[in-house]
Write a protein that holds these residues in place. Structure first.
Motif, PDB file in Angstrom:
ATOM      1  N   LYS A 207       0.826  -1.210   0.000  1.00 12.70           N
ATOM      2  CA  LYS A 207       0.000   0.000   0.000  1.00 12.70           C
ATOM      3  C   LYS A 207       0.859   1.259   0.000  1.00 12.70           C
ATOM      4  CE  LYS A 207      -2.666  -0.576   3.562  1.00 12.70           C
ATOM      5  NZ  LYS A 207      -3.752  -0.258   4.523  1.00 12.70           N
ATOM      6  N   ARG A 208       1.937   1.269   0.808  1.00 10.41           N
ATOM      7  CA  ARG A 208       2.796   2.437   0.862  1.00 10.41           C
ATOM      8  C   ARG A 208       3.473   2.682  -0.483  1.00 10.41           C
ATOM      9  NH1 ARG A 208       6.407   0.884   4.450  1.00 10.41           N
ATOM     10  NH2 ARG A 208       5.046   1.402   6.210  1.00 10.41           N
ATOM     11  N   THR A 209       3.917   1.609  -1.120  1.00  7.28           N
ATOM     12  CA  THR A 209       4.536   1.741  -2.437  1.00  7.28           C
ATOM     13  C   THR A 209       3.542   2.296  -3.444  1.00  7.28           C
ATOM     14  OG1 THR A 209       5.987  -0.137  -1.958  1.00  7.28           O
ATOM     15  CG2 THR A 209       5.728   0.496  -4.271  1.00  7.28           C
ATOM     16  N   SER A 210       2.304   1.827  -3.376  1.00  6.76           N
ATOM     17  CA  SER A 210       1.252   2.322  -4.268  1.00  6.76           C
ATOM     18  C   SER A 210       1.029   3.811  -4.075  1.00  6.76           C
ATOM     19  CB  SER A 210      -0.047   1.553  -3.999  1.00  6.76           C
ATOM     20  OG  SER A 210      -1.138   2.136  -4.685  1.00  6.76           O
ATOM     21  N   GLN A 211       0.944   4.257  -2.822  1.00  5.31           N
ATOM     22  CA  GLN A 211       0.688   5.660  -2.527  1.00  5.31           C
ATOM     23  C   GLN A 211       1.882   6.538  -2.877  1.00  5.31           C
ATOM     24  OE1 GLN A 211      -0.201   5.299   1.620  1.00  5.31           O
ATOM     25  NE2 GLN A 211      -2.278   4.510   1.286  1.00  5.31           N
ATOM     26  N   ASP A 212       3.085   6.087  -2.531  1.00  6.33           N
ATOM     27  CA  ASP A 212       4.278   6.898  -2.766  1.00  6.33           C
ATOM     28  C   ASP A 212       4.566   7.098  -4.250  1.00  6.33           C
ATOM     29  OD1 ASP A 212       4.566   7.036  -0.051  1.00  6.33           O
ATOM     30  OD2 ASP A 212       6.206   5.582   0.079  1.00  6.33           O
ATOM     31  N   ASN A 213       4.231   6.102  -5.058  1.00  9.21           N
ATOM     32  CA  ASN A 213       4.521   6.164  -6.489  1.00  9.21           C
ATOM     33  C   ASN A 213       3.306   6.489  -7.340  1.00  9.21           C
ATOM     34  OD1 ASN A 213       7.503   5.040  -6.829  1.00  9.21           O
ATOM     35  ND2 ASN A 213       6.510   3.806  -5.242  1.00  9.21           N
ATOM     36  N   ASN A 214       2.167   6.719  -6.669  1.00 10.49           N
ATOM     37  CA  ASN A 214       0.917   7.025  -7.378  1.00 10.49           C
ATOM     38  C   ASN A 214       0.599   5.957  -8.422  1.00 10.49           C
ATOM     39  OD1 ASN A 214      -1.404   8.535  -7.927  1.00 10.49           O
ATOM     40  ND2 ASN A 214      -0.393   9.725  -9.526  1.00 10.49           N
ATOM     41  N   ILE A 215       0.713   4.700  -7.991  1.00 10.38           N
ATOM     42  CA  ILE A 215       0.452   3.542  -8.845  1.00 10.38           C
ATOM     43  C   ILE A 215      -0.659   2.714  -8.199  1.00 10.38           C
ATOM     44  CG2 ILE A 215       1.439   1.461  -9.892  1.00 10.38           C
ATOM     45  CD1 ILE A 215       4.187   2.724  -9.588  1.00 10.38           C
ATOM     46  N   LYS A 216      -1.533   2.169  -8.995  1.00 14.13           N
ATOM     47  CA  LYS A 216      -2.594   1.332  -8.455  1.00 14.13           C
ATOM     48  C   LYS A 216      -2.006   0.143  -7.702  1.00 14.13           C
ATOM     49  CE  LYS A 216      -6.191   2.411 -11.831  1.00 14.13           C
ATOM     50  NZ  LYS A 216      -7.113   1.865 -12.870  1.00 14.13           N
ATOM     51  N   LEU A 217      -2.696  -0.243  -6.640  1.00 12.77           N
ATOM     52  CA  LEU A 217      -2.221  -1.338  -5.805  1.00 12.77           C
ATOM     53  C   LEU A 217      -2.063  -2.616  -6.612  1.00 12.77           C
ATOM     54  CD1 LEU A 217      -1.455  -2.376  -3.006  1.00 12.77           C
ATOM     55  CD2 LEU A 217      -3.885  -2.769  -2.551  1.00 12.77           C
ATOM     56  N   ARG A 218      -3.004  -2.881  -7.525  1.00  9.40           N
ATOM     57  CA  ARG A 218      -2.901  -4.097  -8.333  1.00  9.40           C
ATOM     58  C   ARG A 218      -1.654  -4.067  -9.217  1.00  9.40           C
ATOM     59  NH1 ARG A 218      -7.215  -6.752 -12.690  1.00  9.40           N
ATOM     60  NH2 ARG A 218      -5.954  -8.611 -13.085  1.00  9.40           N
ATOM     61  N   THR A 219      -1.319  -2.874  -9.740  1.00  8.82           N
ATOM     62  CA  THR A 219      -0.135  -2.757 -10.584  1.00  8.82           C
ATOM     63  C   THR A 219       1.137  -3.046  -9.789  1.00  8.82           C
ATOM     64  OG1 THR A 219      -1.261  -1.107 -11.950  1.00  8.82           O
ATOM     65  CG2 THR A 219       1.137  -1.202 -12.108  1.00  8.82           C
ATOM     66  N   VAL A 220       1.174  -2.545  -8.538  1.00  5.80           N
ATOM     67  CA  VAL A 220       2.311  -2.832  -7.666  1.00  5.80           C
ATOM     68  C   VAL A 220       2.432  -4.335  -7.442  1.00  5.80           C
ATOM     69  CG1 VAL A 220       3.268  -2.528  -5.346  1.00  5.80           C
ATOM     70  CG2 VAL A 220       2.190  -0.593  -6.512  1.00  5.80           C
ATOM     71  N   ALA A 221       1.309  -4.972  -7.145  1.00  6.81           N
ATOM     72  CA  ALA A 221       1.313  -6.412  -6.888  1.00  6.81           C
ATOM     73  C   ALA A 221       1.760  -7.188  -8.121  1.00  6.81           C
ATOM     74  CB  ALA A 221      -0.076  -6.859  -6.445  1.00  6.81           C
ATOM     75  N   GLU A 222       1.274  -6.774  -9.294  1.00  4.05           N
ATOM     76  CA  GLU A 222       1.661  -7.454 -10.535  1.00  4.05           C
ATOM     77  C   GLU A 222       3.166  -7.357 -10.763  1.00  4.05           C
ATOM     78  OE1 GLU A 222      -0.759  -5.447 -13.366  1.00  4.05           O
ATOM     79  OE2 GLU A 222      -2.471  -6.817 -13.152  1.00  4.05           O
ATOM     80  N   GLU A 223       3.744  -6.190 -10.456  1.00  2.00           N
ATOM     81  CA  GLU A 223       5.180  -5.993 -10.641  1.00  2.00           C
ATOM     82  C   GLU A 223       5.987  -6.902  -9.703  1.00  2.00           C
ATOM     83  OE1 GLU A 223       8.665  -4.086 -12.235  1.00  2.00           O
ATOM     84  OE2 GLU A 223       6.578  -4.227 -12.893  1.00  2.00           O
ATOM     85  N   VAL A 224       5.522  -7.002  -8.466  1.00  2.00           N
ATOM     86  CA  VAL A 224       6.216  -7.863  -7.504  1.00  2.00           C
ATOM     87  C   VAL A 224       6.143  -9.321  -7.953  1.00  2.00           C
ATOM     88  CG1 VAL A 224       6.192  -8.732  -5.130  1.00  2.00           C
ATOM     89  CG2 VAL A 224       5.862  -6.284  -5.571  1.00  2.00           C
ATOM     90  N   VAL A 225       4.976  -9.753  -8.395  1.00  2.00           N
ATOM     91  CA  VAL A 225       4.815 -11.139  -8.842  1.00  2.00           C
ATOM     92  C   VAL A 225       5.666 -11.406 -10.079  1.00  2.00           C
ATOM     93  CG1 VAL A 225       3.172 -12.792  -9.798  1.00  2.00           C
ATOM     94  CG2 VAL A 225       2.517 -11.392  -7.840  1.00  2.00           C
ATOM     95  N   ARG A 226       5.740 -10.439 -10.980  1.00  2.00           N
ATOM     96  CA  ARG A 226       6.451 -10.625 -12.243  1.00  2.00           C
ATOM     97  C   ARG A 226       7.964 -10.566 -12.083  1.00  2.00           C
ATOM     98  NH1 ARG A 226       8.268  -7.357 -16.380  1.00  2.00           N
ATOM     99  NH2 ARG A 226       7.563  -5.496 -15.260  1.00  2.00           N
TER     100      ARG A 226
END
Length: 233
Positions: A207-226
């Motif tokens: 959540k913090r990464t999503s907020q700090d980078n103004n990126i959707k939470l799902r996009t952050v999760a997809e990046e981590v998984v990928r």
């Protein structure tokens, strides 16, 4: 009294649209049905209006429809444009132009309609939300292609289409929510394993990464998984 043939027609349309696998499939099928079953309809399309400004053609049977939508968007007027924006009661959300050569309404758009080979038009509102508006557009190449009967046929199709679109949109939102939850779960698991975090702490990092980078939470999760890494690290 509605006759048996009409009842069968209503049921077939409802089942047909309900069987479509996605919102786009519903839109495409509505256009196909309009040309197939509505008397005098040579072309059809779905016009979408976002935030009362941006016009898009979501489905169409021909280039003529797309050109018509573009002209209505440019001129900010037309039967379909007004049908999408209309806030009147449902039964008043139909616009019929029997003859584009003599139609006094929409004076800027009608000359362009004639140049595009449009003789008659029908516009029906499909839905009206805070952010987006939708209209079903029917086009006849000849003048006086539509009458009260065809207007009723179009109204029935538009009504079924509105219900099917709501259902399809709800299904897609549910599938997206489930997929997002799965992605977030996988990403949290990766962070827990690599950094020795608890489940709650891993989710907080996402959540913090999503907020700090103004990126959707799902996009952050997809990046981590990928990639196994948080965006920006």
């Amino acid at each position: 009294m509605i006759d048996d043939d009409a009842l069968v027609w209503f049921a077939e349309i409802a089942r047909d649209l309900a069987s479509q696998p996605s919102e786009q499939a519903v839109l495409d099928r509505v256009v196909e049905l309009a040309v197939e079953v509505i008397d005098g309809c040579d072309d059809a399309g779905i016009l979408l209006l976002h935030h009362k400004r941006d016009v898009a053609t979501a489905a169409s049977s021909s280039r003529r429809v797309r050109d018509s939508d573009a002209e209505q968007a440019r001129l900010r007027e037309g039967p379909c444009f007004d049908a999408a924006l209309n806030t009147a009661p449902w039964h008043n959300k139909v616009y019929r132009s029997e003859d584009t050569a003599t139609e006094p309404r929409w004076p800027k758009y009608m000359p362009r309609a004639r140049e595009l080979g449009i003789g008659s038009m029908l516009g029906f509102q499909l839905y009206n939300t805070q952010e987006s508006f939708g209209a079903m557009d029917l086009y006849g190449h000849r003048r006086h292609a539509f009458d009260v009967t065809t207007e009723r046929q179009g109204w029935v199709l538009a009504s079924h289409a509105a219900v099917a679109l709501t259902s399809a949109r709800t299904d897609e939102q549910l599938r997206t929510a489930i997929a997002t939850r799965q992605e977030i779960g996988q990403a949290s698991g990766i962070l827990m394993e690599r950094h020795g975090l608890s489940g709650e702490a891993a989710f907080t990092v996402l959540k913090r990464t999503s907020q700090d980078n103004n990126i959707k939470l799902r996009t952050v999760a997809e990046e981590v998984v990928r990639t196994g890494r948080l965006p920006g690290t």
